[in-house]
Design a protein around this motif. Structure first.
Motif, PDB file in Angstrom:
ATOM      1  N   UNK A  96      -2.536   5.552 -11.395  1.00 42.84           N
ATOM      2  CA  UNK A  96      -1.157   5.129 -11.184  1.00 42.84           C
ATOM      3  C   UNK A  96      -1.104   3.984 -10.179  1.00 42.84           C
ATOM      4  N   UNK A  97      -0.058   3.169 -10.319  1.00 36.62           N
ATOM      5  CA  UNK A  97       0.023   1.933  -9.556  1.00 36.62           C
ATOM      6  C   UNK A  97       1.325   1.877  -8.759  1.00 36.62           C
ATOM      7  N   UNK A  98       1.213   1.523  -7.491  1.00 36.65           N
ATOM      8  CA  UNK A  98       2.384   1.315  -6.645  1.00 36.65           C
ATOM      9  C   UNK A  98       2.672  -0.175  -6.570  1.00 36.65           C
ATOM     10  N   UNK A  99       3.955  -0.513  -6.650  1.00 40.68           N
ATOM     11  CA  UNK A  99       4.375  -1.909  -6.541  1.00 40.68           C
ATOM     12  C   UNK A  99       5.079  -2.107  -5.213  1.00 40.68           C
ATOM     13  N   UNK A 100       4.610  -3.113  -4.460  1.00 46.17           N
ATOM     14  CA  UNK A 100       5.213  -3.454  -3.170  1.00 46.17           C
ATOM     15  C   UNK A 100       5.668  -4.905  -3.247  1.00 46.17           C
ATOM     16  N   UNK A 101       6.914  -5.152  -2.891  1.00 48.29           N
ATOM     17  CA  UNK A 101       7.431  -6.526  -2.849  1.00 48.29           C
ATOM     18  C   UNK A 101       7.519  -6.957  -1.392  1.00 48.29           C
ATOM     19  N   UNK A 102       6.811  -8.031  -1.067  1.00 46.42           N
ATOM     20  CA  UNK A 102       6.803  -8.584   0.285  1.00 46.42           C
ATOM     21  C   UNK A 102       7.659  -9.848   0.265  1.00 46.42           C
ATOM     22  N   UNK A 103       8.721  -9.875   1.077  1.00 49.00           N
ATOM     23  CA  UNK A 103       9.581 -11.047   1.175  1.00 49.00           C
ATOM     24  C   UNK A 103       9.349 -11.735   2.509  1.00 49.00           C
ATOM     25  N   UNK A 104       9.601 -13.033   2.559  1.00 49.93           N
ATOM     26  CA  UNK A 104       9.270 -13.830   3.744  1.00 49.93           C
ATOM     27  C   UNK A 104       9.952 -15.183   3.663  1.00 49.93           C
ATOM     28  N   UNK A 105       9.873 -15.918   4.749  1.00 56.94           N
ATOM     29  CA  UNK A 105      10.206 -17.340   4.770  1.00 56.94           C
ATOM     30  C   UNK A 105       8.926 -18.073   5.145  1.00 56.94           C
ATOM     31  N   UNK A 120       2.664 -21.072   6.961  1.00 53.64           N
ATOM     32  CA  UNK A 120       2.752 -19.877   7.793  1.00 53.64           C
ATOM     33  C   UNK A 120       3.924 -19.064   7.278  1.00 53.64           C
ATOM     34  N   UNK A 121       3.792 -17.757   7.343  1.00 59.88           N
ATOM     35  CA  UNK A 121       4.802 -16.847   6.814  1.00 59.88           C
ATOM     36  C   UNK A 121       5.500 -16.157   7.980  1.00 59.88           C
ATOM     37  N   UNK A 122       6.838 -16.112   7.917  1.00 61.38           N
ATOM     38  CA  UNK A 122       7.632 -15.491   8.977  1.00 61.38           C
ATOM     39  C   UNK A 122       8.631 -14.525   8.358  1.00 61.38           C
ATOM     40  N   UNK A 123       9.194 -13.676   9.196  1.00 62.17           N
ATOM     41  CA  UNK A 123      10.233 -12.718   8.792  1.00 62.17           C
ATOM     42  C   UNK A 123       9.777 -11.863   7.616  1.00 62.17           C
ATOM     43  N   UNK A 124       8.561 -11.333   7.696  1.00 65.49           N
ATOM     44  CA  UNK A 124       8.041 -10.483   6.636  1.00 65.49           C
ATOM     45  C   UNK A 124       8.806  -9.171   6.577  1.00 65.49           C
ATOM     46  N   UNK A 125       9.140  -8.774   5.367  1.00 59.28           N
ATOM     47  CA  UNK A 125       9.687  -7.436   5.143  1.00 59.28           C
ATOM     48  C   UNK A 125       9.129  -6.948   3.812  1.00 59.28           C
ATOM     49  N   UNK A 126       8.952  -5.653   3.708  1.00 58.14           N
ATOM     50  CA  UNK A 126       8.325  -5.071   2.522  1.00 58.14           C
ATOM     51  C   UNK A 126       9.209  -3.983   1.955  1.00 58.14           C
ATOM     52  N   UNK A 127       9.171  -3.876   0.635  1.00 55.75           N
ATOM     53  CA  UNK A 127       9.937  -2.851  -0.071  1.00 55.75           C
ATOM     54  C   UNK A 127       9.010  -2.164  -1.059  1.00 55.75           C
ATOM     55  N   UNK A 128       8.994  -0.841  -1.019  1.00 56.75           N
ATOM     56  CA  UNK A 128       8.190  -0.061  -1.958  1.00 56.75           C
ATOM     57  C   UNK A 128       9.014   0.144  -3.225  1.00 56.75           C
ATOM     58  N   UNK A 129       8.666  -0.563  -4.289  1.00 58.28           N
ATOM     59  CA  UNK A 129       9.422  -0.513  -5.540  1.00 58.28           C
ATOM     60  C   UNK A 129       8.998   0.693  -6.369  1.00 58.28           C
ATOM     61  N   UNK A 130       7.690   0.915  -6.511  1.00 62.53           N
ATOM     62  CA  UNK A 130       7.149   2.055  -7.251  1.00 62.53           C
ATOM     63  C   UNK A 130       6.308   2.881  -6.287  1.00 62.53           C
ATOM     64  N   UNK A 131       6.709   4.147  -5.997  1.00 60.41           N
ATOM     65  CA  UNK A 131       6.121   4.883  -4.882  1.00 60.41           C
ATOM     66  C   UNK A 131       4.858   5.708  -5.113  1.00 60.41           C
ATOM     67  N   UNK A 132       4.218   5.679  -6.237  1.00 62.86           N
ATOM     68  CA  UNK A 132       3.058   6.549  -6.381  1.00 62.86           C
ATOM     69  C   UNK A 132       1.848   5.723  -6.732  1.00 62.86           C
ATOM     70  N   UNK A 133       0.756   5.733  -6.000  1.00 63.83           N
ATOM     71  CA  UNK A 133       0.236   6.650  -4.993  1.00 63.83           C
ATOM     72  C   UNK A 133       0.662   6.336  -3.554  1.00 63.83           C
ATOM     73  N   UNK A 134       1.136   5.127  -3.272  1.00 63.17           N
ATOM     74  CA  UNK A 134       1.616   4.824  -1.920  1.00 63.17           C
ATOM     75  C   UNK A 134       2.930   5.575  -1.720  1.00 63.17           C
TER      76      UNK A 134
END
Length: 156
Positions: A96-105, A120-134
């Motif tokens: 199974x696959x977990x999907x994580x979306x990382x947003x940034x400027x 260079x990447x700033x203001x990183x935030x992450x969202x767990x879109x698909x939660x299994x196995x993570x």
């Protein structure tokens, strides 16, 4: 004939001293840094037996492969003008696959002729879109300027 030997020797010495410097080589960590991802289980950093990673760089998923006995992974993010990168994590090759979306400027600046432009990447935030196995995410440092500090923790 004396002058001919002198001319050849002068050309050889001139070529020897005119060899380029490090201006055309980008080895000193001057390129665009990657995001460091580490792993936690029960609140403590842990080593995973295996991990497989894929990243969507805008034209479909690219498999980065799998590693065993791993405590962190350096993942390159998108270098186009997209405000996010989708990253996929699996514990087994066909699992199974977990999907994580990382947003940034991003900010871009010129480094050298060999390295070109660095992002260079700033203001990183992450969202767990698909939660299994993570199971969850924990933020680390919210900017990427080098590859020393962890930017994202995956909780299993």
């Amino acid at each position: 004939m004396k002058y001919f030997k002198f001319l050849i020797m002068a050309c050889f010495i001139g070529m020897f001293f005119s060899c380029g410097g490090d201006d055309d080589i980008c080895e000193s960590g001057e390129g665009t840094p990657r995001m460091k991802v580490s792993f936690k289980s029960n609140g403590k950093e842990t080593t995973l037996d295996s991990l497989y990673v894929a990243v969507d760089y805008g034209s479909g998923k690219v498999q980065l492969g799998g590693l065993g006995k791993i405590d962190s992974w350096l993942i390159p993010l998108r270098v186009d003008n997209s405000p996010y990168t989708d990253i996929y994590f699996r514990l087994t090759n066909k699992g199974e696959e977990s999907k994580v979306r990382v947003t940034y400027t991003t900010k871009s600046y010129y480094v050298s002729p060999g390295c070109g432009i660095k992002k260079s990447y700033e203001n990183l935030s992450s969202e767990l879109v698909t939660p299994n196995p993570v199971q969850n995410l924990e933020a680390g440092q919210n900017q990427i300027e080098n590859e020393d500090k962890t930017n994202l923790y995956l909780l299993f």
